[in-house]
Design a protein around this motif. Structure first.
Motif, short mmCIF file in Angstrom:
data_model
loop_
_atom_site.label_atom_id
_atom_site.label_comp_id
_atom_site.label_asym_id
_atom_site.label_seq_id
_atom_site.Cartn_x
_atom_site.Cartn_y
_atom_site.Cartn_z
N LEU A 20 0.82 -1.21 0.00
CA LEU A 20 0.00 0.00 0.00
C LEU A 20 0.86 1.26 0.00
O LEU A 20 0.47 2.28 -0.58
CB LEU A 20 -0.94 -0.02 1.20
CG LEU A 20 -1.99 -1.14 1.16
CD1 LEU A 20 -2.72 -1.26 2.48
CD2 LEU A 20 -2.97 -0.91 0.02
N THR A 25 -1.49 5.60 -2.07
CA THR A 25 -2.93 5.60 -1.82
C THR A 25 -3.56 7.00 -1.78
O THR A 25 -4.73 7.13 -2.12
CB THR A 25 -3.27 4.84 -0.53
OG1 THR A 25 -2.46 5.31 0.56
CG2 THR A 25 -3.05 3.36 -0.71
N TRP A 44 -7.17 -2.83 -6.18
CA TRP A 44 -8.07 -3.91 -5.77
C TRP A 44 -7.53 -5.27 -6.22
O TRP A 44 -7.53 -6.25 -5.47
CB TRP A 44 -9.45 -3.66 -6.38
CG TRP A 44 -10.54 -4.56 -5.88
CD1 TRP A 44 -10.79 -5.84 -6.26
CD2 TRP A 44 -11.54 -4.23 -4.91
NE1 TRP A 44 -11.87 -6.34 -5.60
CE2 TRP A 44 -12.36 -5.37 -4.76
CE3 TRP A 44 -11.84 -3.09 -4.17
CZ2 TRP A 44 -13.45 -5.40 -3.90
CZ3 TRP A 44 -12.92 -3.11 -3.31
CH2 TRP A 44 -13.71 -4.26 -3.17
N LEU A 47 -4.58 -6.27 -4.08
CA LEU A 47 -5.03 -6.72 -2.77
C LEU A 47 -5.59 -8.13 -2.85
O LEU A 47 -5.39 -8.96 -1.95
CB LEU A 47 -6.08 -5.77 -2.21
CG LEU A 47 -5.58 -4.39 -1.78
CD1 LEU A 47 -6.74 -3.46 -1.47
CD2 LEU A 47 -4.65 -4.50 -0.57
N LEU A 78 -5.57 -1.52 5.78
CA LEU A 78 -6.37 -0.81 4.79
C LEU A 78 -6.86 0.52 5.34
O LEU A 78 -6.90 1.53 4.63
CB LEU A 78 -7.55 -1.68 4.37
CG LEU A 78 -7.21 -2.97 3.62
CD1 LEU A 78 -8.46 -3.83 3.45
CD2 LEU A 78 -6.56 -2.69 2.28
N VAL A 83 -7.42 3.16 2.04
CA VAL A 83 -7.82 2.56 0.76
C VAL A 83 -9.33 2.73 0.57
O VAL A 83 -10.11 2.37 1.45
CB VAL A 83 -7.45 1.07 0.71
CG1 VAL A 83 -7.87 0.45 -0.62
CG2 VAL A 83 -5.95 0.89 0.93
N LEU A 87 -14.63 -2.33 0.40
CA LEU A 87 -13.81 -3.41 0.95
C LEU A 87 -14.57 -4.20 2.00
O LEU A 87 -14.65 -5.44 1.96
CB LEU A 87 -12.53 -2.83 1.56
CG LEU A 87 -11.66 -1.99 0.63
CD1 LEU A 87 -10.78 -1.04 1.43
CD2 LEU A 87 -10.81 -2.89 -0.25
N GLN A 230 -10.81 -0.93 10.36
CA GLN A 230 -10.48 0.23 9.54
C GLN A 230 -10.37 1.50 10.38
O GLN A 230 -9.47 2.32 10.18
CB GLN A 230 -11.54 0.44 8.46
CG GLN A 230 -11.39 -0.42 7.22
CD GLN A 230 -12.33 0.03 6.13
OE1 GLN A 230 -13.52 0.24 6.37
NE2 GLN A 230 -11.83 0.17 4.93
#
Length: 358
Positions: A20, A25, A44, A47, A78, A83, A87, A230
């Protein structure tokens, strides 16, 4: 009982952090907010290659899951890197389809695990919106005992789309199948990179019955869990950026980070994040064990991580001053994400009520 991540889990976190970091990002987030999904969809795919979307998909459908601890590891990273995209929704959709089984699971779960499909999700009790439905290949909605699937416009431009000369990507093409239209204009969000859409009415009923309701309950729990991770990662990024800034910014000839009031504010922020971390991983263990109290544990983790992440955003804004909310500074995107993550997939009041219910 083991209270630390093992070597493989720590290496997984390091590998995602390196991936990342190299992906730039902030540029991905800016493009996603502007409706340019190219960089985001390329990320994506990477990942998916790292195994992120396979973590909640059962092995029978091409996944490696369910692996809650590894999911927490992934979603903290993430969140730390900001990101964008559905997700959480794609992971929760894996849990939902894995729970109901049938033809829809056979069609979509291998695609979710491999990253060739982007899936969004809306469940009763968690708000009326499906995140980034405009880029999704499918949007899943659960109403009562019915699971409906609406094929989205993302199939024309998503990770698994065919491209090149002779491959139409818009309405009126000659591929032999209709190209879906988009879901309309997004609802304004505090975070411009979180594009909220109301699911289109109708859709194909792909499963029905009491099993759908139970699978939706599990999917909602996983969505709450991944969002908590997150939020924790977002808070960590905000704290790290703020600590670096107060070491550089000077006032009265010394770094502002040397002032006691600033140190106390940063220490309080760190304590909030560090208290949330064991709740998150404790919830992961309960999910992995299928413990009866896993839902309450996830809710407690969401409250702690959501509040800690939002507190980190308030600290970052205060200590950065006016420069903190300018769009030219990458930090602004994390500042605007902390509040939506606090409330997405379970508000503070809803999560507290679930903790009290046990």
């Amino acid at each position: 009982m083991r209270f630390l991540l093992d070597d493989e889990q720590r290496e997984f976190a390091r590998s995602l952090d390196a991936l990342l970091t190299a992906a730039d990002t902030p540029a991905v987030v800016r493009g996603w907010a502007a409706g340019d999904h190219g960089l985001g969809l390329a990320l994506w795919r990477r990942l998916a290659d790292a195994g992120v979307f396979a973590l909640a998909v059962p092995e029978a459908y091409g996944g490696v899951g369910p692996l809650p601890v590894e999911t927490a590891v992934a979603f903290v990273e993430l969140g730390r890197h900001g990101v964008p995209g559905p997700l959480v929704e794609s992971v929760a959709a894996g849990v939902l389809l894995g729970g109901v089984g049938g033809p829809a699971a056979k069609e979509w779960l291998p695609r979710i695990a491999s990253g060739t499909a982007v899936v969004s999700l809306a469940l009763e009790g968690y708000g009326p919106y499906a995140l980034d439905a405009d880029v999704a290949d499918a949007v899943l909605t659960v109403t009562g005992d019915e699971l409906r699937l609406t094929r989205g416009a993302g199939g024309a431009t998503g990770p698994g789309a065919a491209t090149g000369p002779g491959v139409p990507t818009g309405p009126g093409g000659s591929t032999g199948r209709p190209v879906p239209t988009g879901p309309g204009a997004p609802t304004v969000s505090v975070d411009p990179a979180r594009r909220l859409f109301r699911p289109e009415p109708g859709g194909e009923v792909v499963a029905a019955g009491p099993g759908v309701r139970e699978a939706a309950r599990a999917a909602g729990t996983w969505a709450t869990f991944a969002t908590a991770a997150q939020a924790l990662g977002c808070g960590e990024a905000l704290l790290r950026a703020t600590v670096a800034y107060v070491k550089q910014r000077t006032q009265f000839g010394v770094p502002v980070g040397s002032f006691q009031a600033v140190k106390h504010r940063l220490a309080d922020t760190l304590l909030g994040l560090e208290f949330a971390r064991p709740l998150l991983y404790g919830a992961a263990v309960e999910l992995a064990d299928g413990a009866p109290g896993a839902g309450a544990a996830v809710a407690a983790a969401k409250v702690a991580a959501g509040e800690a992440g939002y507190a980190a955003a308030r600290t970052a804004l205060q200590l950065h001053g006016a420069v903190g909310y300018t769009e030219e500074l990458d930090l602004a995107w994390w500042l605007r994400r902390a509040r939506p993550l606090r409330d997405a997939w379970g508000t503070l009041s809803a999560c507290r009520a679930r903790v009290l219910a046990g």
